[in-house]
Design a protein around this motif. Structure first.
Motif, short mmCIF file in Angstrom:
data_model
loop_
_atom_site.label_atom_id
_atom_site.label_comp_id
_atom_site.label_asym_id
_atom_site.label_seq_id
_atom_site.Cartn_x
_atom_site.Cartn_y
_atom_site.Cartn_z
N MET A 30 0.97 -1.21 -0.11
CA MET A 30 0.18 -0.04 -0.07
C MET A 30 0.86 1.20 0.07
O MET A 30 0.34 2.43 -0.75
CB MET A 30 -0.86 -0.07 1.09
N VAL A 31 1.92 1.33 0.63
CA VAL A 31 3.03 2.38 0.57
C VAL A 31 3.35 2.60 -0.79
O VAL A 31 3.43 3.78 -1.15
CB VAL A 31 4.13 2.12 1.65
N LEU A 32 3.69 1.56 -1.50
CA LEU A 32 4.13 1.31 -2.82
C LEU A 32 2.92 2.18 -3.66
O LEU A 32 3.36 3.19 -4.38
CB LEU A 32 4.46 0.03 -3.56
N PHE A 33 1.85 1.87 -3.55
CA PHE A 33 0.77 2.54 -4.24
C PHE A 33 0.72 3.78 -3.94
O PHE A 33 0.13 4.56 -4.92
CB PHE A 33 -0.54 1.62 -4.18
N SER A 34 0.78 4.29 -2.39
CA SER A 34 0.69 5.70 -2.22
C SER A 34 1.63 6.47 -3.06
O SER A 34 1.20 7.65 -3.53
CB SER A 34 0.89 6.01 -0.88
N ALA A 35 3.02 5.94 -3.40
CA ALA A 35 3.71 6.77 -4.24
C ALA A 35 3.26 7.00 -5.45
O ALA A 35 3.33 7.76 -6.29
CB ALA A 35 5.17 5.89 -4.36
N LEU A 36 2.46 5.89 -6.13
CA LEU A 36 2.03 6.01 -7.77
C LEU A 36 0.94 6.66 -7.37
O LEU A 36 0.77 7.76 -8.63
CB LEU A 36 1.53 4.55 -7.69
N PHE A 37 -0.02 6.79 -6.29
CA PHE A 37 -1.06 7.85 -6.47
C PHE A 37 -0.56 9.24 -6.19
O PHE A 37 -1.12 10.06 -6.96
CB PHE A 37 -1.98 7.58 -5.17
N ALA A 38 0.43 9.52 -5.66
CA ALA A 38 1.23 10.80 -5.43
C ALA A 38 1.70 11.37 -6.76
O ALA A 38 1.30 12.46 -6.99
CB ALA A 38 2.21 10.89 -4.29
N THR A 39 2.14 10.24 -7.36
CA THR A 39 2.54 10.58 -8.84
C THR A 39 1.58 11.30 -9.81
O THR A 39 1.63 12.25 -10.53
CB THR A 39 3.69 9.61 -9.12
N TYR A 40 0.43 10.39 -9.58
CA TYR A 40 -0.64 10.46 -10.47
C TYR A 40 -1.23 11.81 -10.23
O TYR A 40 -1.38 12.77 -11.14
CB TYR A 40 -1.65 9.37 -10.43
N ALA A 41 -1.45 12.13 -8.82
CA ALA A 41 -1.94 13.43 -8.50
C ALA A 41 -1.25 14.44 -8.76
O ALA A 41 -1.85 15.77 -9.48
CB ALA A 41 -2.48 13.43 -6.89
N SER A 42 0.11 14.42 -8.85
CA SER A 42 0.88 15.64 -9.20
C SER A 42 0.94 15.90 -11.00
O SER A 42 1.17 17.11 -11.27
CB SER A 42 2.18 15.23 -9.07
N LEU A 43 0.63 14.67 -11.58
CA LEU A 43 0.73 14.83 -12.98
C LEU A 43 -0.36 14.83 -13.97
O LEU A 43 -0.57 14.81 -14.93
CB LEU A 43 1.65 13.61 -13.60
#
Lengths: 129, 214
Positions: free
Chosen positions: B46-59
């Protein structure tokens, strides 16, 4: 432990019961709540009767509520003493997820805002000490 | 259980005493330790996915003049995907209830339904990906689309791995019966499958619903 045992009524939500019926009911309740929250989410996203700028926040709140339902009724995270380790690990995981997401979004939004200021803002005379 | 005098502990070390501080003596049984270890893995996932979510939200707004979220996403498809995965998660729970009672027939039936619903979810997702790529929205089109395919594709890859694991578990239960180690593996699988549904809740909210707000 019999079905009539008052202890049965004392277990935390999602705590595994011994009887097959109560175990199944726990999953059915979880499914019902999850379907309800999903339905509300899709309705909130489609309707125009709600205050527009608040919709996104409301959707995030609904999602967090549904994650809670999944944790309690499907994964059986409870407040019981035998679950302390799982709850503490979850709390740490939530902390890291929160830091990564909020931290990134916060910083990246500010970097975007500061990246290319309009020329008049570059004039130091316009800035207050 | 009587309380024993506790020796002072530093960090996670228990200085010769095997008191876990939870009223038990000695290390916990494998039926506790194995799911706990797997739970730690799921949380790190889930921590891994949180990084992907943060990337998506930024881009998400970095579309480079290409298609935007509102033009690409179809809410009806997402609703079917969501229901399929949710019911799959529920049926997986029913399979666990049957497995706890060592009922071979219903365990296999519910696991099969779990897998079929997971397959429906995956098929719709691949159909959506293929449609997007045909419409000129492949991952290399813009930073937003790269982030989208990474995030949703990573979840899809997890579901694919889960389906393979599910098939393996069905075969193992069939061939070896409800041995303790097999049952533990099945429990870990159910934790994995429920966790995937939790991540999907975040995806359909943040990516699809918020992405298609008017």
């Amino acid at each position: 432990m019999t079905e009539r045992d008052p202890e049965q009524m004392n277990v935390a939500p999602g705590e595994p019961h011994d009887s097959m019926l109560s175990e199944t009911i726990s999953y059915v309740i979880g499914l019902g709540l999850a379907l309800l929250l999903t339905g509300i989410s899709f309705w909130v996203a489609s309707t125009t009767t709600l205050w527009g700028p608040g919709v996104a926040t409301g959707l995030v709140v609904l999602a967090i509520a549904q994650m809670g339902v999944h944790l309690v009724f499907f994964l059986h995270i409870t407040s019981g003493p035998d679950n302390t380790n799982n709850v503490l690990a979850l709390a740490f995981g939530v902390l890291i997820v929160f830091l990564v997401m909020v931290g990134t979004i916060w910083i990246m939004a500010h970097m975007n805002a500061n990246m290319a200021p309009p020329p008049d803002l570059m004039n130091l005379h316009n800035q207050r000490g | 259980m009587s309380t024993v005098s506790e020796t002072p502990a530093i960090g996670l070390t228990h200085h010769g005493s095997e008191d876990t501080g939870l009223g038990h003596r000695g290390p916990e049984s494998k039926s506790i330790v194995v799911p706990y270890g797997f739970w730690l893995f799921v949380l790190s996932d889930m921590v891994l996915f949180s990084a992907l979510f943060a990337t998506y939200a930024s881009l998400v707004n970095a579309t480079d003049g290409g298609p935007t979220t509102n033009q690409l996403f179809d809410r009806n498809l997402v609703a079917i995907e969501t229901i399929a995965l949710l019911i799959s998660s529920f049926v997986c729970g029913l399979a666990m209830i049957a497995a706890k009672r060592k009922n071979m027939l219903w365990t296999q039936v519910w696991l099969l339904v779990t897998g079929l619903l997971g397959f429906v979810f995956l098929s719709i997702e691949l159909f959506e990906f293929a449609k997007m790529i045909n419409e000129g929205a492949p991952p290399q089109r813009s930073a937003f689309l790269s982030a989208f395919f990474t995030l949703v594709g990573c979840h899809g890859a997890h579901v694919t791995a889960g389906l393979l694991w599910l098939g393996t578990m069905m075969a193992q239960i069939w061939a070896k019966g409800f041995r303790q180690d097999i049952t533990r593996r099945l429990l870990c699988f159910s934790v994995f499958w429920h966790a995937l549904d939790i991540i999907w809740v975040a995806i359909f909210t943040i990516v699809y619903l918020i992405g298609t707000l008017p």
